[in-house]
Design a protein around this motif. Structure first.
Motif, PDB file in Angstrom:
ATOM      1  N   LEU B 283       0.863  -1.178   0.000  1.00 30.18           N
ATOM      2  CA  LEU B 283       0.000   0.000   0.000  1.00 30.18           C
ATOM      3  C   LEU B 283       0.900   1.228   0.000  1.00 30.18           C
ATOM      4  CD1 LEU B 283      -2.671  -0.775   2.739  1.00 30.18           C
ATOM      5  CD2 LEU B 283      -2.992  -0.803   0.258  1.00 30.18           C
ATOM      6  N   VAL B 284       0.477   2.251  -0.693  1.00 32.41           N
ATOM      7  CA  VAL B 284       1.308   3.445  -0.777  1.00 32.41           C
ATOM      8  C   VAL B 284       1.529   4.066   0.601  1.00 32.41           C
ATOM      9  CG1 VAL B 284      -0.612   5.019  -1.273  1.00 32.41           C
ATOM     10  CG2 VAL B 284       1.687   5.547  -2.123  1.00 32.41           C
ATOM     11  N   PHE B 285       0.566   3.902   1.498  1.00 29.94           N
ATOM     12  CA  PHE B 285       0.678   4.508   2.828  1.00 29.94           C
ATOM     13  C   PHE B 285       1.888   3.988   3.610  1.00 29.94           C
ATOM     14  CE2 PHE B 285      -3.884   3.882   1.787  1.00 29.94           C
ATOM     15  CZ  PHE B 285      -4.115   5.185   1.358  1.00 29.94           C
ATOM     16  N   ASP B 286       2.349   2.802   3.252  1.00 33.46           N
ATOM     17  CA  ASP B 286       3.514   2.255   3.949  1.00 33.46           C
ATOM     18  C   ASP B 286       4.776   3.071   3.671  1.00 33.46           C
ATOM     19  OD1 ASP B 286       1.906   0.198   4.901  1.00 33.46           O
ATOM     20  OD2 ASP B 286       2.359  -1.090   3.185  1.00 33.46           O
ATOM     21  N   PHE B 287       4.725   3.913   2.656  1.00 35.27           N
ATOM     22  CA  PHE B 287       5.911   4.676   2.258  1.00 35.27           C
ATOM     23  C   PHE B 287       5.752   6.166   2.581  1.00 35.27           C
ATOM     24  CE2 PHE B 287       5.709   0.882  -0.349  1.00 35.27           C
ATOM     25  CZ  PHE B 287       7.013   0.416  -0.302  1.00 35.27           C
ATOM     26  N   GLU B 288       4.838   6.487   3.487  1.00 33.82           N
ATOM     27  CA  GLU B 288       4.454   7.876   3.720  1.00 33.82           C
ATOM     28  C   GLU B 288       5.654   8.757   4.091  1.00 33.82           C
ATOM     29  OE1 GLU B 288       1.078   8.059   6.251  1.00 33.82           O
ATOM     30  OE2 GLU B 288       0.616  10.136   5.682  1.00 33.82           O
ATOM     31  N   SER B 289       6.609   8.180   4.807  1.00 34.74           N
ATOM     32  CA  SER B 289       7.744   8.995   5.254  1.00 34.74           C
ATOM     33  C   SER B 289       8.617   9.449   4.091  1.00 34.74           C
ATOM     34  CB  SER B 289       8.594   8.199   6.251  1.00 34.74           C
ATOM     35  OG  SER B 289       9.150   7.068   5.611  1.00 34.74           O
ATOM     36  N   ARG B 290       8.383   8.885   2.912  1.00 36.27           N
ATOM     37  CA  ARG B 290       9.235   9.243   1.769  1.00 36.27           C
ATOM     38  C   ARG B 290       8.448   9.920   0.642  1.00 36.27           C
ATOM     39  NH1 ARG B 290      11.605   3.773   0.316  1.00 36.27           N
ATOM     40  NH2 ARG B 290      12.329   4.993  -1.443  1.00 36.27           N
ATOM     41  N   TYR B 291       7.250  10.391   0.941  1.00 36.68           N
ATOM     42  CA  TYR B 291       6.453  11.045  -0.101  1.00 36.68           C
ATOM     43  C   TYR B 291       7.187  12.263  -0.687  1.00 36.68           C
ATOM     44  CZ  TYR B 291       2.047   8.513   0.983  1.00 36.68           C
ATOM     45  OH  TYR B 291       1.062   7.576   1.153  1.00 36.68           O
ATOM     46  N   ARG B 292       7.845  13.037   0.174  1.00 33.01           N
ATOM     47  CA  ARG B 292       8.465  14.271  -0.300  1.00 33.01           C
ATOM     48  C   ARG B 292       9.535  13.977  -1.359  1.00 33.01           C
ATOM     49  NH1 ARG B 292       8.790  19.455   1.974  1.00 33.01           N
ATOM     50  NH2 ARG B 292       7.572  18.631   3.708  1.00 33.01           N
ATOM     51  N   GLU B 293      10.369  13.014  -1.053  1.00 34.35           N
ATOM     52  CA  GLU B 293      11.409  12.580  -2.005  1.00 34.35           C
ATOM     53  C   GLU B 293      10.771  12.155  -3.329  1.00 34.35           C
ATOM     54  OE1 GLU B 293      13.030   8.871  -0.517  1.00 34.35           O
ATOM     55  OE2 GLU B 293      13.260   8.099  -2.579  1.00 34.35           O
ATOM     56  N   ALA B 294       9.721  11.352  -3.238  1.00 37.40           N
ATOM     57  CA  ALA B 294       9.098  10.814  -4.447  1.00 37.40           C
ATOM     58  C   ALA B 294       8.419  11.912  -5.258  1.00 37.40           C
ATOM     59  CB  ALA B 294       8.090   9.736  -4.067  1.00 37.40           C
ATOM     60  N   LEU B 295       7.746  12.836  -4.560  1.00 40.28           N
ATOM     61  CA  LEU B 295       7.068  13.925  -5.281  1.00 40.28           C
ATOM     62  C   LEU B 295       8.091  14.842  -5.954  1.00 40.28           C
ATOM     63  CD1 LEU B 295       4.161  14.747  -2.805  1.00 40.28           C
ATOM     64  CD2 LEU B 295       3.965  13.704  -5.089  1.00 40.28           C
ATOM     65  N   GLY B 296       9.264  14.962  -5.350  1.00 44.23           N
ATOM     66  CA  GLY B 296      10.333  15.731  -5.995  1.00 44.23           C
ATOM     67  C   GLY B 296      10.740  15.105  -7.316  1.00 44.23           C
ATOM     68  N   ASP B 297      10.956  13.788  -7.296  1.00 45.83           N
ATOM     69  CA  ASP B 297      11.324  13.083  -8.537  1.00 45.83           C
ATOM     70  C   ASP B 297      10.205  13.159  -9.564  1.00 45.83           C
ATOM     71  OD1 ASP B 297      13.822  12.341  -7.653  1.00 45.83           O
ATOM     72  OD2 ASP B 297      13.236  10.296  -7.095  1.00 45.83           O
ATOM     73  N   LEU B 298       9.000  12.868  -9.125  1.00 44.47           N
ATOM     74  CA  LEU B 298       7.868  12.863 -10.058  1.00 44.47           C
ATOM     75  C   LEU B 298       7.673  14.252 -10.664  1.00 44.47           C
ATOM     76  CD1 LEU B 298       5.465  10.656  -7.919  1.00 44.47           C
ATOM     77  CD2 LEU B 298       6.255  10.069 -10.230  1.00 44.47           C
ATOM     78  N   GLY B 299       7.773  15.280  -9.827  1.00 46.91           N
ATOM     79  CA  GLY B 299       7.594  16.647 -10.313  1.00 46.91           C
ATOM     80  C   GLY B 299       8.626  16.994 -11.375  1.00 46.91           C
ATOM     81  N   SER B 300       9.864  16.604 -11.148  1.00 42.87           N
ATOM     82  CA  SER B 300      10.886  16.956 -12.138  1.00 42.87           C
ATOM     83  C   SER B 300      10.687  16.162 -13.427  1.00 42.87           C
ATOM     84  CB  SER B 300      12.294  16.766 -11.559  1.00 42.87           C
ATOM     85  OG  SER B 300      12.625  15.406 -11.500  1.00 42.87           O
ATOM     86  N   TRP B 301      10.256  14.902 -13.328  1.00 45.21           N
ATOM     87  CA  TRP B 301      10.001  14.127 -14.551  1.00 45.21           C
ATOM     88  C   TRP B 301       8.816  14.703 -15.334  1.00 45.21           C
ATOM     89  CZ3 TRP B 301      10.290   9.120 -11.178  1.00 45.21           C
ATOM     90  CH2 TRP B 301      11.634   8.800 -10.950  1.00 45.21           C
ATOM     91  N   VAL B 302       7.812  15.197 -14.607  1.00 51.85           N
ATOM     92  CA  VAL B 302       6.667  15.797 -15.293  1.00 51.85           C
ATOM     93  C   VAL B 302       7.108  17.097 -15.985  1.00 51.85           C
ATOM     94  CG1 VAL B 302       4.415  16.906 -14.945  1.00 51.85           C
ATOM     95  CG2 VAL B 302       4.921  14.714 -13.824  1.00 51.85           C
ATOM     96  N   ARG B 303       7.873  17.923 -15.269  1.00 55.94           N
ATOM     97  CA  ARG B 303       8.349  19.180 -15.876  1.00 55.94           C
ATOM     98  C   ARG B 303       9.206  18.919 -17.109  1.00 55.94           C
ATOM     99  NH1 ARG B 303       8.856  20.617 -10.561  1.00 55.94           N
ATOM    100  NH2 ARG B 303      11.082  20.104 -10.499  1.00 55.94           N
ATOM    101  N   ASP B 304      10.026  17.874 -17.050  1.00 49.94           N
ATOM    102  CA  ASP B 304      10.910  17.543 -18.182  1.00 49.94           C
ATOM    103  C   ASP B 304      10.186  16.795 -19.294  1.00 49.94           C
ATOM    104  OD1 ASP B 304      12.816  18.593 -16.549  1.00 49.94           O
ATOM    105  OD2 ASP B 304      13.772  16.676 -16.044  1.00 49.94           O
ATOM    106  N   GLY B 305       8.924  16.512 -19.100  1.00 51.13           N
ATOM    107  CA  GLY B 305       8.168  15.787 -20.120  1.00 51.13           C
ATOM    108  C   GLY B 305       8.495  14.310 -20.180  1.00 51.13           C
ATOM    109  N   LYS B 306       9.223  13.780 -19.205  1.00 52.27           N
ATOM    110  CA  LYS B 306       9.547  12.346 -19.202  1.00 52.27           C
ATOM    111  C   LYS B 306       8.367  11.509 -18.714  1.00 52.27           C
ATOM    112  CE  LYS B 306      14.511  12.940 -18.565  1.00 52.27           C
ATOM    113  NZ  LYS B 306      15.618  12.952 -17.573  1.00 52.27           N
TER     114      LYS B 306
END
Lengths: 340, 340
Positions: B283-306
């Motif tokens: 479940l995604v909730f098991d990784f809650e302590s690392r959401y910030r790290e993941a959203l950083g990666d996802l945000g940059s991939w979205v901005r870069d069009g990847k």
């Protein structure tokens, strides 16, 4: 050579005569005779004193994808023996040494000396190299401690608990401070597990009216680790009551090996989300680099009496197929061996 | 308050009217009206601009053991919204701020300010917080990178590949140098996956005459990682061709959610031994302590069009049950949203 004078002048083998359709029968095997082999340069010839039958051998009889090549029709069945060197052309061993080697289902076998493991009969009976201090013991060790990552206070359920592997798993679980719950197929087996081996509870799945509820009574807080030798409905009952973050080690699926076609059962993957559980299949060979460490631990537990064992011995090489078939009928308690 | 003058004077909710028997129907839901809530001390009131329907919500409608409590009969259905603060009694937010919060299927909701996540509409459309930069994206991220431990050169198969989670999994797999193979339910979906999102191959499981063979053609060396949103026969076809040491992440089992009773299927555990494979539910909730790290990666991939996305938007709050049922009929490509 004087020792040869006392040998049976022929070598006997059990060969795969035909691939089983469903349950294994005697007609799947053929007893053949041949000369006792001579050692080549760097080789030894060993005489089997103890042979082993193990459930995995059923897989080698079938011509389907598995983790190892099947035995070819007409070939000697695969397996390990513990025995004595009767001829040597290697510096590593001399006549009379005790060794463990994979020479298959035969009375004598020649092999390169480096493929034999030296056994010390003053430390432990050589037959133990075929179970608690051999492959079954190592399988128990790595399955429980690495695959299940069992920790103090956890509830560990073991199917096929009265077999060579399962009985060792439960005893190591007790060494590590776990609760050990065994599932086996007779009252004699469950008594052995709780009275002699220190399992906390044991369930006779053949006589219990409702395995799921019997497990729930033993494991009210769920099952943290499940060491599965059996599969089928026994495993279905366990998977339905895993604890959060439970781990399942798939070691064997003996209930499935003699089926004509793959069985169906309830779909279980949803449970894994609910419990964030992990199921992992493993083979002992994957841990080969750590056998020495494990045999050190197992040896000390055996010496201290913390891990004990039972040998179910059938006399006579000619009995091997019958002993093997007994594995699937649940006739053995502890390790099934054949003594010559 | 001037902004209130423009509001719909009532608040509407979708409530659970009855637990589904088999497939969800409109009659399982009831549309109710009530006053727009007032914020308590430290609270905000938000107006939903985008609501989401996700497969997990089917589990909350059923009264059976799961990882979260079911919605009670008569309660507002659970879910997240992205929207606008319309009243605040907290220093954290002021009217007009964009936020993400779990207020359920309703047009307005009051909640403690610390339970809302601030959204920056200058960085990304607020609707993306309901998919690629929200729970579905995080699910894809941790499932692929942590549960599957996907590495460069591996072959990753994704079921439900054209959904919000699956489409993100495949794109992250490409970022990481994997081969990405999608399984989806229409030619329009498979074309989107390969032509727009960069999946290496995509299979329409509904039209392919033999899914097993279609997968084999795409994955001649076996499947290293399988991200499963679907379960059932699709998953059976994958499990039969795992590569050595394969990993399987069970994220969802959408094919099973609307069944009257648990389904049966071929027993699969033996495969796990042969391939030393691991299946893990998460479940995604098991990784809650690392959401910030993941959203950083996802945000940059979205901005870069990847990593790109597609929104399947239905207008009007009254459409929510229909949009939800569409998930199980496969009507959405990309993320199913409801816009008010």
């Amino acid at each position: 050579m004087d020792s040869k004078a006392h040998m049976n002048p022929i070598n006997r083998q059990w060969r795969l005569a035909a691939r089983p359709q469903g349950m294994v029968t005697e007609s799947n095997f053929q007893l053949t005779e041949g000369p006792i082999p001579e050692p080549g340069e760097g080789e030894i010839v060993m005489k089997s004193r103890f042979l082993t039958v193990d459930p995995y051998m059923r897989g080698r009889m079938a011509d389907r994808a598995s983790y190892a090549e099947p035995v070819a029709i007409g070939d000697v069945m695969t397996g390990q023996s513990a025995g004595t060197v009767v001829a040597s052309r290697s510096d590593r061993f001399k006549e009379g040494d005790s060794v463990l080697a994979t020479i298959g289902w035969q009375e004598y076998g020649a092999l390169p000396a480096q493929e034999a493991r030296r056994l010390d009969p003053t430390q432990a009976p050589i037959s133990t190299a075929l179970h608690v201090l051999g492959m079954p013991g190592l399988t128990a060790y790595f399955g429980l401690l690495d695959v299940l990552q069992a920790r103090e206070g956890q509830t560990i359920v073991i199917s096929g608990a009265a077999g060579a592997v399962g009985s060792t798993v439960g005893q190591i679980a007790k060494v590590k401070g776990c609760r050990a719950i065994g599932i086996a197929g007779s009252d004699a087996k469950t008594r052995w597990l709780t009275e002699d081996l220190g399992f906390d509870e044991a369930i006779n799945y053949k006589s219990t009216p409702h395995l799921f509820q019997a497990l729930r009574a033993c494991c009210p807080d769920g099952i943290d680790g499940y060491f599965d030798n059996v599969g089928g409905p026994v495993t279905d009952a366990v998977i339905g009551q895993l604890a959060l973050n439970a781990r399942v080690a798939i070691c064997g699926q003996i209930s499935q090996y003699n089926l004509d076609r793959p069985a169906t059962g309830p779909r279980l993957l949803w449970n894994l989300i609910v419990k964030r559980a992990t199921i992992r299949g493993f083979l002992v060979f994957d841990f080969e680099s750590r056998y020495r460490e494990a045999l050190g631990d197992l040896g000390s537990w055996v010496r201290d009496g913390k891990v004990t064992f039972k040998e179910n011995i059938i006399e006579g090489f000619e009995s091997m197929p019958r002993a093997f078939m007994g594995l699937f009928e649940g006739t053995n308690t502890g390790k099934q061996l054949i003594k010559i």
